[in-house]
Design a protein around this motif. Structure first.
Motif, PDB file in Angstrom:
ATOM      1  N   TYR A  70      92.903 107.746  -2.287  1.00  0.00           N
ATOM      2  CA  TYR A  70      93.656 108.479  -3.305  1.00  0.00           C
ATOM      3  C   TYR A  70      95.032 107.857  -3.496  1.00  0.00           C
ATOM      4  CZ  TYR A  70      89.954 111.866  -2.936  1.00  0.00           C
ATOM      5  OH  TYR A  70      88.729 112.455  -2.935  1.00  0.00           O
ATOM      6  N   ASN A  83      98.818 107.864  -5.489  1.00  0.00           N
ATOM      7  CA  ASN A  83      99.795 108.666  -6.203  1.00  0.00           C
ATOM      8  C   ASN A  83     100.897 107.726  -6.659  1.00  0.00           C
ATOM      9  OD1 ASN A  83     101.604 110.507  -7.126  1.00  0.00           O
ATOM     10  ND2 ASN A  83     101.496 111.844  -5.354  1.00  0.00           N
ATOM     11  N   ALA A 110      94.904 120.396  -1.522  1.00  0.00           N
ATOM     12  CA  ALA A 110      93.770 120.956  -2.241  1.00  0.00           C
ATOM     13  C   ALA A 110      93.503 120.124  -3.497  1.00  0.00           C
ATOM     14  CB  ALA A 110      94.081 122.403  -2.627  1.00  0.00           C
ATOM     15  N   GLU A 111      92.264 120.131  -3.956  1.00  0.00           N
ATOM     16  CA  GLU A 111      91.820 119.385  -5.142  1.00  0.00           C
ATOM     17  C   GLU A 111      92.045 117.882  -5.001  1.00  0.00           C
ATOM     18  OE1 GLU A 111      93.890 121.223  -8.330  1.00  0.00           O
ATOM     19  OE2 GLU A 111      92.995 123.181  -7.949  1.00  0.00           O
ATOM     20  N   ASN A 112      92.147 117.422  -3.739  1.00  0.00           N
ATOM     21  CA  ASN A 112      92.243 115.985  -3.479  1.00  0.00           C
ATOM     22  C   ASN A 112      93.346 115.262  -4.229  1.00  0.00           C
ATOM     23  OD1 ASN A 112      90.242 116.002  -1.587  1.00  0.00           O
ATOM     24  ND2 ASN A 112      88.609 115.568  -3.066  1.00  0.00           N
ATOM     25  N   VAL A 113      94.528 115.878  -4.273  1.00  0.00           N
ATOM     26  CA  VAL A 113      95.678 115.144  -4.794  1.00  0.00           C
ATOM     27  C   VAL A 113      96.685 114.992  -3.659  1.00  0.00           C
ATOM     28  CG1 VAL A 113      95.590 115.628  -7.263  1.00  0.00           C
ATOM     29  CG2 VAL A 113      96.575 117.306  -5.696  1.00  0.00           C
TER      30      VAL A 113
END
Lengths: 185, 264
Positions: free
Chosen positions: A152, A154, A173-176
């Motif tokens: 992931y 960012n 949460a929500e894989n961010v």
């Protein structure tokens, strides 16, 4: 879990009396086999007369919380005693990296485990490079160009002026990737 | 034995050549013997900034190819005692010179001069490794903007790997007005990132363009803020302890204006 507690006796302090006898048994055996802790008794907050498992005197009172993070105990760490400047890369796939300095814009740190920057993170940091999603990135001042944990990434939203307090980046949460004030691990 | 100092930056256009010319001249004005060496083979400029372009007959390339003696290739600046220029060849390119050959020239020059200042080309490739090959110390020139600072950071890493120290920082084209309204980094911001010793701050000075075009280094006209800044840096290089000049505008009115215009 702190290694030094291995072999200790503990009392389980339950906030509400929702566990049945069988569940307490299961919890006790799990604690025994995972952390080598002997459960001496169970205390329930609202009920003074908690059913004791063993009639031995209590020595420790520990509030257990479930910890989804894998143990870092047997993992090597590498300490880098200087600043990572532009164009320099520090990579340590075997474990975690601790930087005694800054990671400047254009510099990059990559680790299989966590990354701890005891300075300002201005460059790129890639924790959990072998795919570990529980890896975290901690810096005393957070102004990174790019963060990556596992697979992931960012980018834009994390670029900011340092706030003057330590921050931690992790997959929420929500894989961010979320960045928040670092209070405790 | 003289000191060999490479003047470098990574990024182009931040003032390496201007700084080399002015510091070389300033050191000569302080009664030091100085050789300034243009290491920008193929794109030489130092001779123009110093106003010596019409007098160059031989270059460092001729010395390396043994076409002439080193002493014959050095051009004496007639305006001040003890200042010499070794020009770079304009018709060759940077790969025509080996780092060891530059080092040999530097080692020879240091036996006859107190200071050898090497004007490095921009970039981190061969030109830079040639320029730094013979250096014991470095002066990194940067302007207070993010791209110049990132390139300076890169160069500092390379200099540290090459065990060149001390590495001193010159912040060039500093504008107190722009810092005051929050649109330029101040010197603390720059030092926070680069974390090396600051040897001087040169304010933005429109006189630099005129001085470059006329081939008269700023320090000959000692009234300008830029000239004074370069003289202070030269004095620090000779070991004098002079506090870093604070260009930032202080005063109640400015503080109030800054407080309202500051971008946060």
């Amino acid at each position: 879990m702190n290694r030094s507690l291995a072999g200790a006796s503990v009392q389980i302090d339950l906030k509400s009396p929702t566990l049945k006898e069988a569940e307490i048994e299961l919890l006790s055996s799990k604690l025994q086999e995972t952390y080598d802790l002997t459960v001496r008794g169970v205390e329930v907050a609202d009920e003074p007369a908690a059913p004791p498992i063993a009639a031995a005197p209590t020595t420790h009172v520990i509030s257990q919380t479930t910890d989804p993070r894998p143990s870092r105990d047997n993992e090597p760490s590498r300490i880098v005693p200087h600043t990572i400047r532009s164009g320099q890369t520090e990579e340590f796939p075997q474990g975690s990296l601790i930087i005694y300095g800054d990671v400047n814009s254009g510099g990059e740190v990559r680790a299989g485990g966590d990354i701890v920057v005891l300075g300002t993170l201005r460059g790129s940091a890639y924790a959990g490079m072998n795919g570990r999603l529980s890896a975290v990135i901690i810096a005393m001042d957070f102004a990174p160009l790019q963060l990556q944990i596992g697979n992931y990434v960012n980018r834009s939203s994390v670029s900011q002026a340092p706030r003057g307090y330590p921050e931690i980046a992790r997959i929420g949460a929500e894989n961010v990737i979320i960045v928040e004030k670092f209070v405790k691990f | 034995m003289g000191r060999v100092i490479v003047v470098t930056s990574g990024k182009g256009g931040v003032g390496k050549t201007t700084s080399t010319a002015n510091l070389g001249t300033a050191l000569a004005l302080l009664d030091k013997t100085v050789a300034v060496v243009d290491a920008d083979v193929g794109l030489r400029n130092l001779d123009i900034v110093m106003g010596l372009e019409s007098r160059i007959v031989y270059t460092s390339m001729d010395v390396i190819e043994k076409q002439c003696e080193l002493s014959k290739a050095l051009v004496r600046d007639r305006r001040v005692d003890g200042l010499m220029l070794l020009a770079a060849s304009q018709k060759n390119n940077k790969d025509d010179i080996q780092p060891e050959q530059m080092k040999a020239i530097c080692d020879k020059l240091r036996t006859t001069h107190d200071f050898v200042l090497i004007d490095s080309p921009a970039g981190i490739e061969r030109g830079f490794s040639n320029a730094s090959a013979g250096a014991d110390e470095a002066i990194v020139v940067t302007t207070p903007d993010v791209s110049a600072i990132r390139d300076a950071d890169r160069i500092i890493g390379l200099l540290q790997n090459a065990r060149i120290e001390p590495i001193n920082l010159v912040i060039n084209r500093f504008s107190p007005q722009l810092v005051g309204n929050g649109s330029m980094m101040d010197q603390d911001d720059v030092l926070d990132i680069l974390n090396i010793e600051l040897i001087g701050v040169v304010p933005e000075d429109s006189g630099v363009i005129n001085s470059t075009n006329r081939g008269i280094p700023l320090v000959y006209e000692d009234g300008s803020p830029g000239a004074q800044a370069y003289m202070r840096i030269a004095r620090r290089l000779t070991g004098q302890r002079i506090p870093i000049h604070n260009f930032e505008q202080k005063g109640l009115l400015n503080n109030i204006v800054n407080w309202f215009t500051r971008k946060r």
